[in-house]
Design a protein around this motif. Structure first.
Motif, PDB file in Angstrom:
ATOM      1  N   LYS A 195       0.815  -1.214   0.000  1.00 22.03           N
ATOM      2  CA  LYS A 195       0.000   0.000   0.000  1.00 22.03           C
ATOM      3  C   LYS A 195       0.852   1.270   0.000  1.00 22.03           C
ATOM      4  O   LYS A 195       0.348   2.373   0.242  1.00 22.03           O
ATOM      5  N   THR A 196       2.148   1.113  -0.271  1.00 23.21           N
ATOM      6  CA  THR A 196       3.058   2.254  -0.381  1.00 23.21           C
ATOM      7  C   THR A 196       3.618   2.311  -1.797  1.00 23.21           C
ATOM      8  O   THR A 196       4.069   1.296  -2.332  1.00 23.21           O
ATOM      9  N   ALA A 197       3.576   3.492  -2.422  1.00 22.34           N
ATOM     10  CA  ALA A 197       4.128   3.644  -3.775  1.00 22.34           C
ATOM     11  C   ALA A 197       5.632   3.407  -3.731  1.00 22.34           C
ATOM     12  O   ALA A 197       6.319   3.862  -2.820  1.00 22.34           O
ATOM     13  N   LYS A 198       6.133   2.691  -4.738  1.00 20.96           N
ATOM     14  CA  LYS A 198       7.557   2.354  -4.750  1.00 20.96           C
ATOM     15  C   LYS A 198       8.165   2.624  -6.123  1.00 20.96           C
ATOM     16  O   LYS A 198       7.545   2.356  -7.156  1.00 20.96           O
ATOM     17  N   ARG A 199       9.365   3.166  -6.088  1.00 16.14           N
ATOM     18  CA  ARG A 199      10.111   3.356  -7.329  1.00 16.14           C
ATOM     19  C   ARG A 199      10.598   2.003  -7.827  1.00 16.14           C
ATOM     20  O   ARG A 199      11.162   1.217  -7.079  1.00 16.14           O
ATOM     21  N   MET A 200      10.365   1.755  -9.097  1.00 11.63           N
ATOM     22  CA  MET A 200      10.843   0.532  -9.729  1.00 11.63           C
ATOM     23  C   MET A 200      11.938   0.923 -10.710  1.00 11.63           C
ATOM     24  O   MET A 200      11.688   1.167 -11.891  1.00 11.63           O
ATOM     25  N   HIS A 201      13.156   1.044 -10.183  1.00 14.53           N
ATOM     26  CA  HIS A 201      14.278   1.390 -11.045  1.00 14.53           C
ATOM     27  C   HIS A 201      15.435   0.478 -10.681  1.00 14.53           C
ATOM     28  O   HIS A 201      15.416  -0.235  -9.673  1.00 14.53           O
ATOM     29  N   PHE A 202      16.475   0.498 -11.506  1.00 11.92           N
ATOM     30  CA  PHE A 202      17.573  -0.453 -11.343  1.00 11.92           C
ATOM     31  C   PHE A 202      18.261  -0.335  -9.979  1.00 11.92           C
ATOM     32  O   PHE A 202      18.779  -1.324  -9.459  1.00 11.92           O
ATOM     33  N   ASP A 203      18.254   0.857  -9.396  1.00  9.75           N
ATOM     34  CA  ASP A 203      19.001   1.030  -8.149  1.00  9.75           C
ATOM     35  C   ASP A 203      18.334   0.383  -6.946  1.00  9.75           C
ATOM     36  O   ASP A 203      18.926   0.334  -5.865  1.00  9.75           O
ATOM     37  N   VAL A 204      17.106  -0.140  -7.086  1.00  9.83           N
ATOM     38  CA  VAL A 204      16.469  -0.828  -5.957  1.00  9.83           C
ATOM     39  C   VAL A 204      16.885  -2.297  -5.898  1.00  9.83           C
ATOM     40  O   VAL A 204      16.631  -2.976  -4.902  1.00  9.83           O
ATOM     41  N   ILE A 205      17.514  -2.797  -6.942  1.00  8.78           N
ATOM     42  CA  ILE A 205      17.797  -4.229  -7.031  1.00  8.78           C
ATOM     43  C   ILE A 205      18.779  -4.727  -5.968  1.00  8.78           C
ATOM     44  O   ILE A 205      18.489  -5.708  -5.272  1.00  8.78           O
ATOM     45  N   PRO A 206      19.967  -4.108  -5.797  1.00  5.90           N
ATOM     46  CA  PRO A 206      20.914  -4.656  -4.816  1.00  5.90           C
ATOM     47  C   PRO A 206      20.337  -4.758  -3.407  1.00  5.90           C
ATOM     48  O   PRO A 206      20.544  -5.760  -2.715  1.00  5.90           O
ATOM     49  N   LYS A 207      19.599  -3.741  -2.983  1.00  9.08           N
ATOM     50  CA  LYS A 207      19.017  -3.754  -1.646  1.00  9.08           C
ATOM     51  C   LYS A 207      18.010  -4.902  -1.512  1.00  9.08           C
ATOM     52  O   LYS A 207      17.983  -5.603  -0.487  1.00  9.08           O
ATOM     53  N   ALA A 208      17.203  -5.111  -2.543  1.00  8.42           N
ATOM     54  CA  ALA A 208      16.216  -6.192  -2.494  1.00  8.42           C
ATOM     55  C   ALA A 208      16.895  -7.556  -2.391  1.00  8.42           C
ATOM     56  O   ALA A 208      16.448  -8.427  -1.643  1.00  8.42           O
ATOM     57  N   VAL A 209      17.982  -7.744  -3.124  1.00 16.26           N
ATOM     58  CA  VAL A 209      18.700  -9.017  -3.088  1.00 16.26           C
ATOM     59  C   VAL A 209      19.229  -9.292  -1.684  1.00 16.26           C
ATOM     60  O   VAL A 209      19.038 -10.380  -1.125  1.00 16.26           O
ATOM     61  N   ASP A 210      19.918  -8.305  -1.106  1.00 13.24           N
ATOM     62  CA  ASP A 210      20.522  -8.524   0.212  1.00 13.24           C
ATOM     63  C   ASP A 210      19.473  -8.694   1.309  1.00 13.24           C
ATOM     64  O   ASP A 210      19.632  -9.524   2.208  1.00 13.24           O
ATOM     65  N   GLU A 211      18.393  -7.933   1.237  1.00  9.81           N
ATOM     66  CA  GLU A 211      17.354  -8.068   2.264  1.00  9.81           C
ATOM     67  C   GLU A 211      16.657  -9.432   2.164  1.00  9.81           C
ATOM     68  O   GLU A 211      16.307 -10.024   3.184  1.00  9.81           O
ATOM     69  N   TYR A 212      16.458  -9.915   0.958  1.00 11.23           N
ATOM     70  CA  TYR A 212      15.855 -11.230   0.776  1.00 11.23           C
ATOM     71  C   TYR A 212      16.698 -12.301   1.475  1.00 11.23           C
ATOM     72  O   TYR A 212      16.167 -13.152   2.217  1.00 11.23           O
ATOM     73  N   HIS A 213      18.013 -12.265   1.294  1.00  6.51           N
ATOM     74  CA  HIS A 213      18.875 -13.273   1.914  1.00  6.51           C
ATOM     75  C   HIS A 213      18.972 -13.071   3.431  1.00  6.51           C
ATOM     76  O   HIS A 213      19.126 -14.046   4.178  1.00  6.51           O
ATOM     77  N   GLN A 214      18.881 -11.832   3.890  1.00  3.73           N
ATOM     78  CA  GLN A 214      18.831 -11.593   5.336  1.00  3.73           C
ATOM     79  C   GLN A 214      17.610 -12.271   5.942  1.00  3.73           C
ATOM     80  O   GLN A 214      17.680 -12.887   7.013  1.00  3.73           O
ATOM     81  N   GLN A 215      16.479 -12.186   5.243  1.00  3.37           N
ATOM     82  CA  GLN A 215      15.252 -12.819   5.734  1.00  3.37           C
ATOM     83  C   GLN A 215      15.351 -14.340   5.681  1.00  3.37           C
ATOM     84  O   GLN A 215      14.832 -15.039   6.559  1.00  3.37           O
ATOM     85  N   LEU A 216      16.029 -14.883   4.661  1.00  6.98           N
ATOM     86  CA  LEU A 216      16.245 -16.333   4.610  1.00  6.98           C
ATOM     87  C   LEU A 216      17.038 -16.807   5.826  1.00  6.98           C
ATOM     88  O   LEU A 216      16.711 -17.827   6.447  1.00  6.98           O
ATOM     89  N   ARG A 217      18.098 -16.079   6.154  1.00  2.40           N
ATOM     90  CA  ARG A 217      18.929 -16.469   7.304  1.00  2.40           C
ATOM     91  C   ARG A 217      18.160 -16.339   8.605  1.00  2.40           C
ATOM     92  O   ARG A 217      18.289 -17.172   9.515  1.00  2.40           O
ATOM     93  N   ALA A 218      17.335 -15.312   8.715  1.00  6.83           N
ATOM     94  CA  ALA A 218      16.548 -15.113   9.936  1.00  6.83           C
ATOM     95  C   ALA A 218      15.516 -16.222  10.110  1.00  6.83           C
ATOM     96  O   ALA A 218      15.224 -16.648  11.234  1.00  6.83           O
ATOM     97  N   PHE A 219      14.969 -16.709   9.019  1.00  8.86           N
ATOM     98  CA  PHE A 219      13.886 -17.696   9.051  1.00  8.86           C
ATOM     99  C   PHE A 219      14.279 -18.947   9.832  1.00  8.86           C
ATOM    100  O   PHE A 219      13.456 -19.533  10.548  1.00  8.86           O
TER     101      PHE A 219
END
Length: 548
Positions: A322-346
């Protein structure tokens, strides 16, 4: 399962909140059709964009959540409005003149400008299905053209004829005065030109099942509303489809929100019950403008997958819908690292916490283990200083940092290394700007070189920092290759050189050594890149090799 289901019934994760709303529809009796129907709609007027994927991904997350809290079977229907007339020519496709000649014809009657499919609508449908199949979604695909021509909407169209006045009453309230004079909820397909006509009705005949109208040349025609001769305007079509298919859930962007009462009202007029709705915020490009299929702005699905994994994109879609988000190339690295952080936390979370973790919703509870021993952002920096053009160049550093890691045992890391090299060369390298260090920064960088040359020098730097801060804690063990020890050394050198705000010190390291204003945890970077290699990097910066 009962314990997990109980936890799901209390989870605050938004897919579970939506799933519970859907379940409430059937608290008295299960659906007569035998399943709960989740639907997504797609207008194939241009190549599928990432927002379309997001709608299917998010709906799938709600569907998975529903399947945990209920035993009622489910179905996801991806519906393509491919019988719509092509109102304008997309800017990002070839053969613009060919498409211009076919304006106002149904998308499945417009020639494919790529020459690969029977029509432009078929081409765009195939692109959507290929993208969805890449992500392993479980869905059924539906074509409006096929549904209309096969008679699957005949019953609802005849009912719409019978209740024409009630539908028009709802629609006319929402239209400007000049539009009301020519509006009809029915759009006939011209028998000769094949174009979708936006003309008023001269008469509607529920008994005969026909409509009568004049075309643009003033000729009168009478057509049956069945068999694909006529389609509904898009707003009535929304509500009629809900009624015809008994849709239980559909989400759409906030640009549809004002139309929800119209869709629901028409559904009710046609004897249906409107589905549960979820309105999400829109995706924006780098300029803050709404992503558009016809403009082709913003990221495409293929572009994201050129630089990162499918799971990282699904993770991005999960976050704050429900929050507007920029979809540009510079969001990719952060998304990758946060995804793996959540995998490790799980791995260490309770069942209840796992249900609130985005990766549960991405993987439907079958969550893999992360093998990313090096963050994606760190790989980008490594590609930068190593001048890497192939991922094999990074593996020499990775194996020194993590000796047990191989491309075979760590496939996600191997994939990320390839993505990092590609991303660095396409986006980071062209925009890097190095600056020369200030005099104070030069002194600090020279001290860091000294501290990195021997364990004794490193401990001396830490001891000086402790003394200046009045800290009498014992010195750490000189595990000279570890992230933590090297981070302590960098921290100490910054403090010893008067950097009260260490963020300023680290920013100086990034800007003078990496050509960026942000960067990795520097101790970890030294451990990965190598102590001697980092010394050489600093000395080259002090010699003025980078700043131009």
């Amino acid at each position: 399962m009962s314990t997990l289901r109980d936890a799901a019934m209390n989870s605050k994760a938004w897919p579970f909140e939506e799933a519970r709303r859907v379940l409430k529809r059937y608290e008295k009796a299960p659906p007569e059709k035998g399943y709960v129907l989740f639907e997504t709609g797609y207008g194939p007027s241009g190549l599928p964009h990432i927002g379309t994927f997001g709608e299917v991904a998010r709906t799938s997350m709600i569907k998975r959540a529903f399947e945990l809290i209920s035993d009622i079977p489910t179905k996801l229907l991806c519906f393509s409005d491919d019988m719509d007339g092509m109102r304008k020519v997309p800017e990002n496709v070839p053969q613009q003149d060919l498409l211009t000649e076919n304006l106002q014809r149904p998308l499945t009657s417009v020639p494919d400008p790529f020459g690969e499919f029977p029509s432009f609508g078929d081409h765009n449908n195939a692109m959507l299905r290929r993208f969805l199949d890449t992500f392993g979604f479980e869905y059924e695909f539906a074509s409006a053209t096929e549904y209309y021509k096969a008679g699957k909407f005949d019953a609802i169209l005849l009912l719409a004829l019978e209740r024409y006045d009630a539908i028009m009453k709802i629609m006319l309230r929402s239209l400007r005065e000049e539009r009301r004079a020519t509006y009809s909820c029915f759009l006939p397909i011209h028998p000769e030109t094949g174009r979708v006509l936006y003309v008023p009705m001269k008469s509607v005949d529920p008994v005969a099942g026909t409509i009568t109208f004049d075309d643009e040349d003033g000729r009168e025609w009478t057509l049956p509303v069945t068999g694909g001769n006529v389609k509904l305007q898009w707003k009535p079509d929304f509500g009629a489809r809900w009624a015809a298919l008994d849709v239980d859930f559909e989400m759409y962007g906030k640009d549809h929100a004002a139309n929800t009462p119209i869709y629901g009202g028409i559904c009710k007029v046609l004897g249906g019950r409107g589905p549960e709705n979820f309105t999400y915020e829109l995706f924006l490009d780098e300029n803050g403008e709404k992503i558009s299929k016809s403009k082709g702005n913003g990221l495409s699905i293929d572009e994201w997958l050129t630089y990162a994994s499918t799971e990282s994109l699904s993770y991005f879609m999960y976050l704050k819908p429900k929050t507007a988000k920029r979809m540009h190339f510079d969001v990719i690295p952060k998304a990758v690292d946060e995804y793996h952080q959540q995998l490790r936390a799980f791995e260490t979370q309770t069942e209840a916490q796992q249900l609130d973790n985005p990766v549960w919703h991405i993987h439907g509870g079958d969550v893999p283990q992360s093998k990313m021993v090096v963050p994606f952002s760190m790989l980008l920096n490594l590609a930068s200083v190593a001048g890497a053009t192939e991922k094999d160049a990074l593996w020499g550093f990775i194996k020194r940092y993590a000796p047990d890691a191989t491309p075979e045992t760590h496939p996600d890391l191997d994939q990320a290394a390839g993505f990092a090299v590609r991303y660095f060369n396409d986006f980071v390298a062209p925009s890097r700007v190095f600056r020369a260090p200030t005099e104070g920064e030069r002194a600090a960088l020279a001290d860091l070189v000294t501290a990195l040359k021997t364990p004794e020098a490193a401990l001396a730097a830490i001891a000086k920092k402790n003394a200046d801060m009045g800290n009498d804690e014992p010195l750490p063990e000189a595990d000279f290759g570890s992230d933590e020890f090297l981070q302590s050394v960098v921290f100490a050198v910054g403090k010893n050189n008067g950097f009260e705000n260490l963020r300023t010190w680290f920013q100086a390291l990034y800007e003078t050594l990496l050509g960026a204003s942000q960067g990795p945890r520097f101790g970890g970077f030294i451990a990965l890149y190598g102590v001697n290699e980092t010394i050489d990097l600093i000395e080259r910066a002090l010699a003025g090799e980078f700043a131009r």
